[in-house]
Scaffold this motif. Structure first.
Motif, PDB file in Angstrom:
ATOM      1  N   TYR A 159       0.832  -1.207   0.000  1.00 13.87           N
ATOM      2  CA  TYR A 159       0.000   0.000   0.000  1.00 13.87           C
ATOM      3  C   TYR A 159       0.867   1.257   0.000  1.00 13.87           C
ATOM      4  CZ  TYR A 159      -3.636   3.342   1.252  1.00 13.87           C
ATOM      5  OH  TYR A 159      -4.502   4.412   1.258  1.00 13.87           O
ATOM      6  N   GLY A 160       0.493   2.205  -0.838  1.00 12.51           N
ATOM      7  CA  GLY A 160       1.227   3.475  -0.905  1.00 12.51           C
ATOM      8  C   GLY A 160       1.140   4.082  -2.289  1.00 12.51           C
ATOM      9  N   LEU A 163      -0.374  10.472  -3.779  1.00 19.12           N
ATOM     10  CA  LEU A 163      -1.564  10.893  -3.048  1.00 19.12           C
ATOM     11  C   LEU A 163      -2.489  11.699  -3.952  1.00 19.12           C
ATOM     12  CD1 LEU A 163       0.165  12.067   0.248  1.00 19.12           C
ATOM     13  CD2 LEU A 163      -1.160   9.967  -0.083  1.00 19.12           C
ATOM     14  N   TYR A 175       2.747   9.005  -0.547  1.00 21.54           N
ATOM     15  CA  TYR A 175       2.436   8.512   0.790  1.00 21.54           C
ATOM     16  C   TYR A 175       3.720   8.452   1.607  1.00 21.54           C
ATOM     17  CZ  TYR A 175       0.162   5.601   4.345  1.00 21.54           C
ATOM     18  OH  TYR A 175      -0.361   5.112   5.517  1.00 21.54           O
ATOM     19  N   GLU A 176       3.682   9.022   2.796  1.00 25.73           N
ATOM     20  CA  GLU A 176       4.903   9.200   3.582  1.00 25.73           C
ATOM     21  C   GLU A 176       5.528   7.902   4.049  1.00 25.73           C
ATOM     22  OE1 GLU A 176       4.019  11.311   7.198  1.00 25.73           O
ATOM     23  OE2 GLU A 176       2.057  10.345   7.388  1.00 25.73           O
ATOM     24  N   ILE A 184      -3.841   3.442  -3.804  1.00 27.85           N
ATOM     25  CA  ILE A 184      -4.514   4.661  -3.345  1.00 27.85           C
ATOM     26  C   ILE A 184      -5.350   5.219  -4.490  1.00 27.85           C
ATOM     27  CG2 ILE A 184      -4.192   7.006  -2.474  1.00 27.85           C
ATOM     28  CD1 ILE A 184      -1.640   6.101  -1.140  1.00 27.85           C
ATOM     29  N   LYS A 214      -5.020   5.477   6.084  1.00 29.17           N
ATOM     30  CA  LYS A 214      -3.582   5.355   6.326  1.00 29.17           C
ATOM     31  C   LYS A 214      -3.236   3.906   6.674  1.00 29.17           C
ATOM     32  CE  LYS A 214      -1.735   9.871   7.272  1.00 29.17           C
ATOM     33  NZ  LYS A 214      -0.693  10.587   8.033  1.00 29.17           N
ATOM     34  N   TRP A 215      -3.317   3.045   5.677  1.00 30.43           N
ATOM     35  CA  TRP A 215      -2.937   1.654   5.880  1.00 30.43           C
ATOM     36  C   TRP A 215      -1.424   1.560   6.044  1.00 30.43           C
ATOM     37  CZ3 TRP A 215      -6.808  -1.647   6.683  1.00 30.43           C
ATOM     38  CH2 TRP A 215      -8.071  -1.339   6.168  1.00 30.43           C
ATOM     39  N   GLN A 216      -0.996   0.664   6.901  1.00 30.56           N
ATOM     40  CA  GLN A 216       0.434   0.442   7.104  1.00 30.56           C
ATOM     41  C   GLN A 216       0.971  -0.411   5.960  1.00 30.56           C
ATOM     42  OE1 GLN A 216       2.492   1.602   9.640  1.00 30.56           O
ATOM     43  NE2 GLN A 216       4.127   0.752   8.388  1.00 30.56           N
ATOM     44  N   ASN A 228       8.812   7.902   6.205  1.00 36.93           N
ATOM     45  CA  ASN A 228       8.564   8.369   7.565  1.00 36.93           C
ATOM     46  C   ASN A 228       9.033   7.388   8.642  1.00 36.93           C
ATOM     47  OD1 ASN A 228       7.281  10.573   9.170  1.00 36.93           O
ATOM     48  ND2 ASN A 228       6.099   8.853   9.966  1.00 36.93           N
TER      49      ASN A 228
END
Length: 358
Positions: A159-160, A163, A175-176, A184, A214-216, A228
């Motif tokens: 996931y990412g 944005l 995505y951070e 997304i 905000k899925w990990q 991040n």
């Protein structure tokens, strides 16, 4: 900087300022090993050279990180990382299955899934101020996955990604926690983009149920320094730092910044180097590959003018590279000591019974 290297592994010495502004000497070594099912890792006859810069599989902003630089000054724990693929347990195409890695006290399991898509489901409603009907987004529906024999463990499949609503083409528009991922959706552009790739790697316990939120991101590979997970420890680089601290690190710098593994795969304190490991569906034709680390102890001796002193090197990296180009495991050891005047030549030694090189 050279060392008196009495081991079969490449090693290097360099100097680095600590947070107090003192010059430290850092010695790092990197060993290349081969897997030996139900046995210890075996040193490879041909040792890979040191890695002097972070290495990526292409553009660092579009491709995953493969190796961290060996010029890292200090890690408070041991990184456990993996690059390669998850293979179906029976070798036949399947829509999904679990995989994972365990070494000593740390472990992580994932679910991998065949290619699948988020499809925009729409509704048609009569418009208030226009003739005819208006198409609206109802929801994003997830397609069934295609059966596959393997899934790359690649951050691009987690996931990412970019944005919605961000014009910045660089990292700030991503995505951070995973700038190169997928899954997304941009609800405002559903008429232009009616389907998007959904993640193929997710948590066993928290499956991804929507293309929003905000899925990990889940994975096993090294994490770049600007994501991040690591950037949160980099400290504050403002005008005060520039005027009062530069070129030293900020006072709020946290050495966890140098840990490149997924947070679940950082062993603190460091691994001892003799732990057992298990790879679940991560080695081709080996649904469960077990073995253990070689149990080697690396040390540095140095005479800085006041007699010979001895320091242990800690094992701060275990990196499994099981790509088709050849299965290898890389172990990194490191130590640091005061070295303001660069006196003496570090002697690097290895203790412990070493399996015959393969």
């Amino acid at each position: 900087m050279s060392v008196d290297n009495r081991t079969p592994f490449p090693a290097i010495a360099f100097r680095q300022f600590n947070l107090a502004g003192d010059l430290l000497g850092v010695v790092a070594a990197r060993g290349t090993f081969l897997l030996s099912p139900n046995g210890p890792l075996v040193p490879a006859k041909v040792q890979a050279p040191l890695v002097l810069a972070d290495t990526y599989d292409g553009d660092p902003h579009q491709a995953p990180m493969l190796f961290q630089s060996d010029l890292t000054p200090f890690k408070p724990g041991t990184d456990v990382t993996f690059i390669g693929a998850a293979h179906s347990p029976d070798g036949k195409p399947q829509p999904s299955w679990s995989c994972g890695i365990r070494i000593g006290p740390v472990a992580k399991r994932l679910r991998v899934i065949g290619p699948r898509k988020w499809h925009a489901k729409t509704l048609r409603k009569r418009g208030w101020f226009a003739q005819g009907e208006v198409e609206e987004l109802d929801e994003w529906r997830l397609s069934k996955p295609d059966p596959v024999q393997y899934v790359p463990i690649d951050w691009r499949l987690a996931y990412g990604g970019r944005l919605p609503g961000h014009a910045d083409p660089g990292p700030k528009g991503c995505y951070e926690f995973n700038a190169i991922g997928c899954g997304i959706a941009d609800d405002e552009k559903f008429q232009e983009v009616r389907e998007i790739s959904a993640p193929q790697i997710e948590s066993l316990d928290k499956p991804i149920t929507s293309p929003a939120g905000k899925w990990q991101p889940e994975g096993l590979g090294p994490i770049p320094p600007w994501w991040n997970q690591r950037h949160q420890y980099a400290g504050t680089y403002d005008d005060a730092w520039l005027e009062q601290r530069h070129p030293l690190l900020p006072k709020d710098f946290d050495f966890r910044f140098w840990q490149c593994a997924h947070p679940d795969l950082i062993a603190t304190p460091w691994l001892k180097g003799n732990e057992s490991y298990e790879l679940e569906n991560l080695a081709f034709r080996h649904p469960s590959l077990k073995g253990w680390l070689p149990g080697l102890q690396m040390r540095v001796r140095l005479d800085r003018g006041a007699g010979l002193q001895d320091a242990a090197m800690v094992l701060d990296g275990v990196h499994f590279d099981l790509r088709p180009s050849g299965a290898r495991v890389y172990l990194t050891w490191r130590t640091a000591f005061p070295w303001p005047e660069r006196r003496g030549l570090p002697i690097v030694e290895c203790q412990g019974e070493m399996a015959e090189a393969a």
